[in-house]
Scaffold this active site. Structure first.
Site, short mmCIF file in Angstrom:
data_model
loop_
_atom_site.label_atom_id
_atom_site.label_comp_id
_atom_site.label_asym_id
_atom_site.label_seq_id
_atom_site.Cartn_x
_atom_site.Cartn_y
_atom_site.Cartn_z
N SER A 1 -41.89 -42.38 27.79
CA SER A 1 -41.36 -42.87 28.71
C SER A 1 -39.64 -43.27 28.86
O SER A 1 -39.16 -42.93 27.52
CB SER A 1 -42.00 -44.54 28.70
OG SER A 1 -41.33 -45.33 29.86
N ASN B 1 -51.74 -38.70 25.89
CA ASN B 1 -51.27 -39.50 27.43
C ASN B 1 -51.67 -40.89 27.24
O ASN B 1 -51.18 -41.56 27.99
CB ASN B 1 -51.83 -38.75 28.60
CG ASN B 1 -51.78 -39.69 29.94
OD1 ASN B 1 -50.76 -39.85 30.34
ND2 ASN B 1 -52.79 -40.15 30.15
N TYR C 1 -42.71 -52.67 24.58
CA TYR C 1 -43.30 -51.52 25.13
C TYR C 1 -42.59 -50.16 24.89
O TYR C 1 -42.80 -49.18 24.44
CB TYR C 1 -43.72 -51.53 26.84
CG TYR C 1 -43.70 -50.45 27.50
CD1 TYR C 1 -45.25 -49.75 27.25
CD2 TYR C 1 -43.00 -49.58 28.25
CE1 TYR C 1 -45.38 -48.49 27.91
CE2 TYR C 1 -43.31 -48.46 28.92
CZ TYR C 1 -44.47 -48.02 28.75
OH TYR C 1 -44.76 -46.73 29.45
N ALA C 2 -41.11 -50.57 24.91
CA ALA C 2 -40.06 -49.57 24.85
C ALA C 2 -40.06 -48.94 23.36
O ALA C 2 -40.00 -47.86 22.98
CB ALA C 2 -38.90 -50.01 25.15
N LYS D 1 -42.92 -46.42 22.74
CA LYS D 1 -42.62 -45.26 23.47
C LYS D 1 -41.28 -44.54 22.68
O LYS D 1 -41.21 -43.29 22.47
CB LYS D 1 -41.96 -45.35 25.00
CG LYS D 1 -43.32 -45.78 25.68
CD LYS D 1 -44.42 -44.47 25.72
CE LYS D 1 -45.50 -45.04 26.49
NZ LYS D 1 -46.77 -43.97 26.37
N VAL E 1 -58.69 -44.27 21.22
CA VAL E 1 -57.91 -43.71 20.41
C VAL E 1 -57.06 -44.27 19.36
O VAL E 1 -56.67 -43.79 18.39
CB VAL E 1 -56.94 -42.58 21.25
CG1 VAL E 1 -57.23 -41.61 22.04
CG2 VAL E 1 -56.00 -43.44 22.08
#
Length: 259
Positions: free
Chosen positions: A142, A90, A156-157, A160, A64
């Protein structure tokens, strides 16, 4: 346990990215139980994809984070199904990386899959979603994207948090087509990714660690998130858009809510 209302999604075409394992797998099987027509985009879990195909799930191998591959997948879906009723973004990865150990390659990989993947998928499949009478998009964000204390999750945050902003912006932009856009922000959920490399003893220690971080003294299961996705995708949520539902057991160490 997935709550089933039997035929809410009968003959509806559901596109799920990263739907072969963990939360994505639970979402795929939940739609299947309610007689939906799940289409799963997957990148590497060939064995799991095969198992889903044996259950009647339509699968397409697709990265993706590669727009050309997403575009080709859209052409396949258009030919086979003609439309899409629900998109569940997802697919995602988490690479732990302290801020002072910033690595371009790791960061860009998370951006590519977590954020760009959702953008590419939504953009390319939007013409098919517009053909639905009650189109819906559910993004898996998240609680880290709202505020997490977990070490090494800064980058990562960021990806998200981007998903959360994307959710709210698309709710504004796509409402004129009758398309609802919402997100689920899970806390720690027991999946093959979160328990990767752990033996039984270490896995239980990890569960205990996260249980003690919640007011409910429990950890999440993939089915907990699947239940919320089903609701947000259904006509029962026809008056809800632009929202982010945090499902983290009431984390006491995050900035996700007032607890």
């Amino acid at each position: 346990m997935v709550v089933s209302y039997n035929m809410r999604f009968k003959d509806k075409v559901i596109l799920i990215t990263g739907g072969t394992r963990g939360i994505g797998r639970a979402i795929t099987e939940a739609f299947l139980r309610e007689e939906g027509l799940p289409i799963v985009l997957y990148n590497s879990a060939e064995n799991e994809a095969k198992k889903l195909r044996e259950k009647g799930v339509f699968t397409i191998k697709c990265d993706v984070g590669n727009r050309d591959e997403v575009k080709k997948s859209k052409e396949v879906v258009e030919k086979e199904f003609g439309r899409v009723d629900v998109i569940v973004n997802n697919a995602g990865i988490m690479v732990l990386m302290p801020f002072e150990e910033f690595d371009d390659e790791k960061y860009n990989k998370m951006i590519k899959i977590n954020l760009n993947g959702a953008i590419y998928t939504t953009y390319e499949f939007l013409p098919l979603l517009k053909l639905s009478k009650n189109g819906a998009i559910v993004n898996i964000a998240s609680n880290a994207g709202i505020g997490t204390a977990a070490e090494g999750t800064t980058f990562y945050a960021i990806t998200k948090a981007g998903i959360i902003i994307l959710t709210r912006r698309l709710a504004f932009e796509l409402g004129k087509y009758g398309i609802r856009v919402n997100a689920v922000a899970p806390g720690w959920v027991e999946t093959d990714m979160t328990l990767s490399g752990k033996n039984q003893e270490d896995a239980e220690k990890l569960r205990e660690l996260f249980r003690n971080k919640t007011v409910l003294k429990t950890t999440g299961k993939p089915e907990d998130i699947a239940n919320i996705v089903l609701f947000l995708s259904s006509d029962e949520a026809r008056y809800i858009t632009g929202q982010v539902i945090v499902a983290d057991g009431g984390r006491i160490d995050n900035l996700t809510h007032s607890l």
